[in-house]
Motif scaffolding. Structure first.
Motif, PDB file in Angstrom:
ATOM      1  N   THR A  45     -10.429  -0.482  -1.599  1.00  0.00           N
ATOM      2  CA  THR A  45     -10.796  -1.883  -1.881  1.00  0.00           C
ATOM      3  C   THR A  45      -9.653  -2.869  -1.632  1.00  0.00           C
ATOM      4  N   THR A  46      -8.416  -2.402  -1.687  1.00  0.00           N
ATOM      5  CA  THR A  46      -7.282  -3.333  -1.545  1.00  0.00           C
ATOM      6  C   THR A  46      -7.306  -4.126  -0.245  1.00  0.00           C
ATOM      7  N   PRO A  47      -7.670  -3.498   0.881  1.00  0.00           N
ATOM      8  CA  PRO A  47      -7.617  -4.249   2.145  1.00  0.00           C
ATOM      9  C   PRO A  47      -8.568  -5.444   2.202  1.00  0.00           C
ATOM     10  N   ARG A  76     -15.190   7.943   4.658  1.00  0.00           N
ATOM     11  CA  ARG A  76     -16.004   8.821   3.831  1.00  0.00           C
ATOM     12  C   ARG A  76     -17.218   9.265   4.632  1.00  0.00           C
ATOM     13  N   GLY A 145      -3.393   5.890  -3.877  1.00  0.00           N
ATOM     14  CA  GLY A 145      -4.116   6.063  -5.129  1.00  0.00           C
ATOM     15  C   GLY A 145      -3.169   6.297  -6.292  1.00  0.00           C
ATOM     16  N   THR A 150      -2.700   9.108   0.030  1.00  0.00           N
ATOM     17  CA  THR A 150      -2.872   8.011   0.976  1.00  0.00           C
ATOM     18  C   THR A 150      -3.818   8.467   2.074  1.00  0.00           C
ATOM     19  N   LYS A 203      -1.223   2.197 -10.662  1.00  0.00           N
ATOM     20  CA  LYS A 203      -0.469   2.859  -9.576  1.00  0.00           C
ATOM     21  C   LYS A 203       1.041   2.832  -9.810  1.00  0.00           C
TER      22      LYS A 203
HETATM   23  C1  6PG Z   1      -9.951   5.825   0.760  1.00  0.00           C
HETATM   24  C2  6PG Z   1      -8.571   5.347   1.111  1.00  0.00           C
HETATM   25  C3  6PG Z   1      -7.576   5.639   0.056  1.00  0.00           C
HETATM   26  C4  6PG Z   1      -7.258   4.281  -0.567  1.00  0.00           C
HETATM   27  C5  6PG Z   1      -6.529   4.448  -1.872  1.00  0.00           C
HETATM   28  C6  6PG Z   1      -6.390   3.093  -2.578  1.00  0.00           C
HETATM   29  O1  6PG Z   1     -10.769   5.948   1.673  1.00  0.00           O
HETATM   30  O2  6PG Z   1     -10.210   6.012  -0.433  1.00  0.00           O
HETATM   31  O3  6PG Z   1      -8.186   5.499   2.323  1.00  0.00           O
HETATM   32  O4  6PG Z   1      -6.390   6.240   0.532  1.00  0.00           O
HETATM   33  O5  6PG Z   1      -6.454   3.521   0.352  1.00  0.00           O
HETATM   34  O6  6PG Z   1      -7.280   5.326  -2.692  1.00  0.00           O
HETATM   35  O7  6PG Z   1      -7.695   2.619  -2.842  1.00  0.00           O
HETATM   36  P1  6PG Z   1      -7.895   1.172  -3.499  1.00  0.00           P
HETATM   37  O8  6PG Z   1      -7.391   0.176  -2.480  1.00  0.00           O
HETATM   38  O9  6PG Z   1      -9.383   1.044  -3.708  1.00  0.00           O
HETATM   39  O10 6PG Z   1      -7.094   1.134  -4.760  1.00  0.00           O
END
Ligand code: 6PG
Length: 255
Positions: A45-47, A76, A145, A150, A203
């Motif tokens: 979700t961060t991006p 996924r 995470g 990552t 985190k």
């Molecule tokens: C995924 C990501 C994973 C993600 C981190 C942070 O598909 O889940 O590639 O590596 O970048 O879990 O996730 P959030 O940005 O949602 O905290």
């Protein structure tokens, strides 16, 4: 620990703005040299905040978007319109708002049939689109995470040691959904620049361990990311940085 620039910013909005500046700067450099720009997008979700910034009037006009090819660091095993799809997040917040053409986007089709075959298909797509001993992305965006994973490289997973294949399946991800595809460590480390965006208090402990701790990279896979000197930037918010001994922000690529 890899040589990295760590910039601590107030909140996720500030992280997104700093990331947008770095993105635009890197694209402008490539386009000034009439080179294509290849970016591997991160999941989670961060991006979203970065995508929204890039699609905003402040940044969208500073990039020639038709010169960029978009790839994914992981995906996924869900359809492209599923809420869990990393592609859907990018499509909703970046590709559609910026009218990115389908030909510029290399979706990781983790939902298409057997995962092994899907991994091989994406690897073939990378060979065709980029090639090389390992494909070199101009920029790889990564998240992390609370467990230090990552992409879809999770603690203790056998894929952490994969040093030949470019794309591999994961069937037991502790972060749902469990079935995924991911780029491997040597592919990530071939990137010209890697940008981590990490926010949130949950985190903080993993970030301390990855940047300052001595635990094994098998336990904290983000420690495996080491593209080389001046190629790794961490943009983190104050909450995620709250356990770092060296809390002061250091000069980074943006300085
Ligand atoms: C995924 C990501 C994973 C993600 C981190 C942070 O598909 O889940 O590639 O590596 O970048 O879990 O996730 P959030 O940005 O949602 O905290």
């Amino acid at each position: 620990m890899a040589e990295s620039n760590v910039r601590v910013l107030n909140d996720i909005t500030a992280v997104a703005c700093a990331a947008a500046e770095l993105f635009v700067k890197l694209v402008a450099q490539a386009q000034a040299e009439r080179k294509p720009f290849r970016v591997a997008l991160s999941g989670g979700t961060t991006p979203t905040a970065l995508y929204d910034a890039l699609a905003s009037p402040e940044w969208r006009s500073r990039v020639r978007w038709n010169g960029i090819a978009f790839f994914f660091g992981d995906e996924r095993a869900v359809p492209p319109d599923h809420p869990d799809s990393n592609y859907r997040t990018a499509n909703d917040h970046l590709f559609r708002p910026l009218r990115i053409s389908d030909g510029q986007v290399h979706r990781m089709k983790a939902d298409m049939g057997a995962l092994e075959a899907a991994a091989e298909a994406y690897e073939q797509e990378l060979h065709t689109a980029i090639g090389g001993l390992f494909p070199r992305f101009d920029l790889a965006l990564l998240g992390m995470g609370p467990d230090g994973h990552t992409a879809s490289l999770f603690p203790g997973n056998k894929v952490l040691g994969e040093d030949t294949r470019w794309v591999v399946p994961v069937t037991d991800a502790p972060k749902p959904p469990p079935r995924r595809l991911t780029l491997t460590v040597p592919v990530l480390n071939s990137a010209g620049q890697i940008l981590f965006m990490v926010t949130g208090k949950d985190k903080a402990e993993a970030l301390r361990e990855v940047l300052e701790g001595t635990a094994s990279p098998q336990q904290y896979p983000a420690k495996l990311v080491n593209p080389g000197p001046d190629c790794l930037t961490w943009l983190v918010d104050a909450a995620a940085a709250s356990r770092l001994a060296d809390y002061s922000s250091q000069s980074g690529l943006l300085s």
